[in-house]
Motif scaffolding. Structure first.
Motif, PDB file in Angstrom:
ATOM      1  N   VAL A 194       3.530 -96.958  39.334  1.00 35.35           N
ATOM      2  CA  VAL A 194       4.683 -96.823  39.297  1.00 35.35           C
ATOM      3  C   VAL A 194       5.455 -97.053  37.962  1.00 35.35           C
ATOM      4  O   VAL A 194       6.312 -96.333  37.451  1.00 35.35           O
ATOM      5  N   ILE A 195       4.883 -97.990  37.316  1.00 31.78           N
ATOM      6  CA  ILE A 195       5.867 -98.327  36.030  1.00 31.78           C
ATOM      7  C   ILE A 195       5.440 -97.489  34.886  1.00 31.78           C
ATOM      8  O   ILE A 195       6.410 -97.255  34.257  1.00 31.78           O
ATOM      9  N   SER A 233      17.136 -98.992  37.114  1.00 30.94           N
ATOM     10  CA  SER A 233      15.924 -98.101  37.134  1.00 30.94           C
ATOM     11  C   SER A 233      14.783 -99.125  37.060  1.00 30.94           C
ATOM     12  O   SER A 233      13.855 -99.263  37.824  1.00 30.94           O
ATOM     13  N   LEU A 234      14.810 -99.896  36.145  1.00 29.68           N
ATOM     14  CA  LEU A 234      13.987-101.097  35.903  1.00 29.68           C
ATOM     15  C   LEU A 234      13.884-102.118  37.243  1.00 29.68           C
ATOM     16  O   LEU A 234      12.807-102.541  37.482  1.00 29.68           O
ATOM     17  N   THR A 248       2.756 -89.064  42.545  1.00 31.29           N
ATOM     18  CA  THR A 248       2.783 -89.458  41.165  1.00 31.29           C
ATOM     19  C   THR A 248       1.810 -88.741  39.882  1.00 31.29           C
ATOM     20  O   THR A 248       2.525 -88.421  38.864  1.00 31.29           O
ATOM     21  N   ALA A 283       7.181-101.615  42.342  1.00 28.29           N
ATOM     22  CA  ALA A 283       5.632-101.841  41.871  1.00 28.29           C
ATOM     23  C   ALA A 283       5.122-103.084  42.462  1.00 28.29           C
ATOM     24  O   ALA A 283       3.919-103.170  42.685  1.00 28.29           O
ATOM     25  N   THR A 292       8.126-107.983  40.268  1.00 31.68           N
ATOM     26  CA  THR A 292       7.212-107.512  40.627  1.00 31.68           C
ATOM     27  C   THR A 292       6.495-108.810  41.341  1.00 31.68           C
ATOM     28  O   THR A 292       5.901-108.768  42.213  1.00 31.68           O
ATOM     29  N   SER A 313       2.989-101.539  30.829  1.00 28.47           N
ATOM     30  CA  SER A 313       2.641-101.648  32.283  1.00 28.47           C
ATOM     31  C   SER A 313       1.414-102.593  32.427  1.00 28.47           C
ATOM     32  O   SER A 313       1.342-103.421  33.400  1.00 28.47           O
ATOM     33  N   VAL A 354       7.897 -94.289  35.214  1.00 27.29           N
ATOM     34  CA  VAL A 354       9.299 -94.567  34.774  1.00 27.29           C
ATOM     35  C   VAL A 354       9.601 -95.059  33.573  1.00 27.29           C
ATOM     36  O   VAL A 354      10.424 -94.601  33.001  1.00 27.29           O
ATOM     37  N   THR A 407      12.172-100.182  39.765  1.00 33.21           N
ATOM     38  CA  THR A 407      10.776 -99.812  39.344  1.00 33.21           C
ATOM     39  C   THR A 407      10.088-101.437  39.990  1.00 33.21           C
ATOM     40  O   THR A 407       8.805-101.451  40.463  1.00 33.21           O
ATOM     41  N   ILE A 412      10.998-106.527  34.225  1.00 33.21           N
ATOM     42  CA  ILE A 412      10.286-106.057  35.373  1.00 33.21           C
ATOM     43  C   ILE A 412       9.304-107.094  36.006  1.00 33.21           C
ATOM     44  O   ILE A 412       9.284-107.240  37.285  1.00 33.21           O
TER      45      ILE A 412
END
Length: 277
Positions: A39-40, A17-18, A267, A25, A237, A66, A43, A21, A233
């Motif tokens: 996005v972050i 998931s991370l 979202t 993102a 990104t 985030s 999640v 993301t 994350i």
């Protein structure tokens, strides 16, 4: 069941998931100038909920983390847009200080704002922006940006404050605001990428201060910033943001606006549903 026990059971899902993301993102940061927070935040809020952290703390952690991730992400996106001459540095200089002050104010104010209020602000503002951006003819209130420096500063301060409370970069509010003044879409996205840094840096400082000493935070948190989540994350990104910027440069402006609006609308609905659903 403790957070550590849950992590042991579902860690592959969490890592995936991370990772996903970070990819989404980063691409969205480059494509739409949004910094990736749109996005972050949802999640991270969902993951922290799975780990049984209180919803109020979870939302603050999601927003603060985030914002921390947006700092390096915006730098990567900004560099990519600058190479394509899509950053209006004159506008950055005139709006930047007010946006930064607004972001710091929003970050500090988070100490006194309930988590449900943060989610409500995120959902309502994002939904209104989405509806306007998806319209065939976006509302224009003037043929160009205002000449008055005081008006520009007021706009910048509002963008900075709301963006900090929502945990987002510059694009989510800056791009639609520029669209109201008939501003070129590609330039708006590129310039917004630089505003992400202007927003995220002071806002992150505010969220770190606001979360110091707060109970029930995840392990290895600095204020309302999860160091573990941020470190997992942000490298992804940073790597993917330039690909989004390249895509934005070649995409039709009308289609770019539709993509922005659709993603933002979905979202915002998801975030509002988490309050009343």
């Amino acid at each position: 069941m403790t957070g550590f026990e849950i992590i042991a059971d579902i860690w592959p899902i969490l890592l995936f998931s991370l990772f996903a993301t970070g990819i989404i993102a980063g691409i969205m940061a480059g494509l739409l100038g949004v910094g990736g927070g749109i996005v972050i935040v949802p999640v991270l809020f969902w993951i922290l909920g799975l780990l049984n952290f209180p919803s109020d703390v979870s939302m603050h952690i999601a927003v603060g983390t985030s914002l921390a991730i947006i700092i390096p992400t915006s730098l990567s996106s900004m560099r990519a847009h600058h190479k394509r001459q899509n950053v209006d540095w004159t506008l950055v200089k005139s709006w930047g200080p007010a946006i930064a002050m607004g972001a710091l104010t929003g970050g500090i104010a988070s100490k006194y704002v309930d988590g449900d209020v943060l989610r409500l602000v995120f959902g309502v503002v994002a939904l209104l922006v989405s509806v306007n951006m998806f319209r065939p003819h976006t509302i224009n209130i003037a043929p160009k940006l205002p000449d008055s420096l005081s008006v520009q500063r007021a706009i910048g301060a509002m963008i900075g404050t709301l963006s900090a409370l929502m945990g987002i970069g510059g694009g989510t509010l800056t791009v639609p605001t520029m669209a109201l003044f008939n501003y070129d879409m590609r330039k708006a996205v590129g310039t917004a990428s630089s505003f992400g840094l202007v927003i995220a840096l002071p806002a992150t400082i505010g969220f770190i201060w606001a979360g110091l000493g707060v109970e029930n935070r995840p392990p290895f948190s600095l204020g309302y910033v999860s160091i573990i989540a941020a470190c997992l994350i942000f490298p992804i990104t940073v790597l993917t943001a330039p690909y989004g910027a390249k895509l934005a440069h070649h995409m039709n402006p009308v289609r770019l606006k539709k993509v922005f609006a659709l993603f933002l609308g979905l979202t915002s609905i998801r975030m509002l549903w988490s309050i009343w659903g």
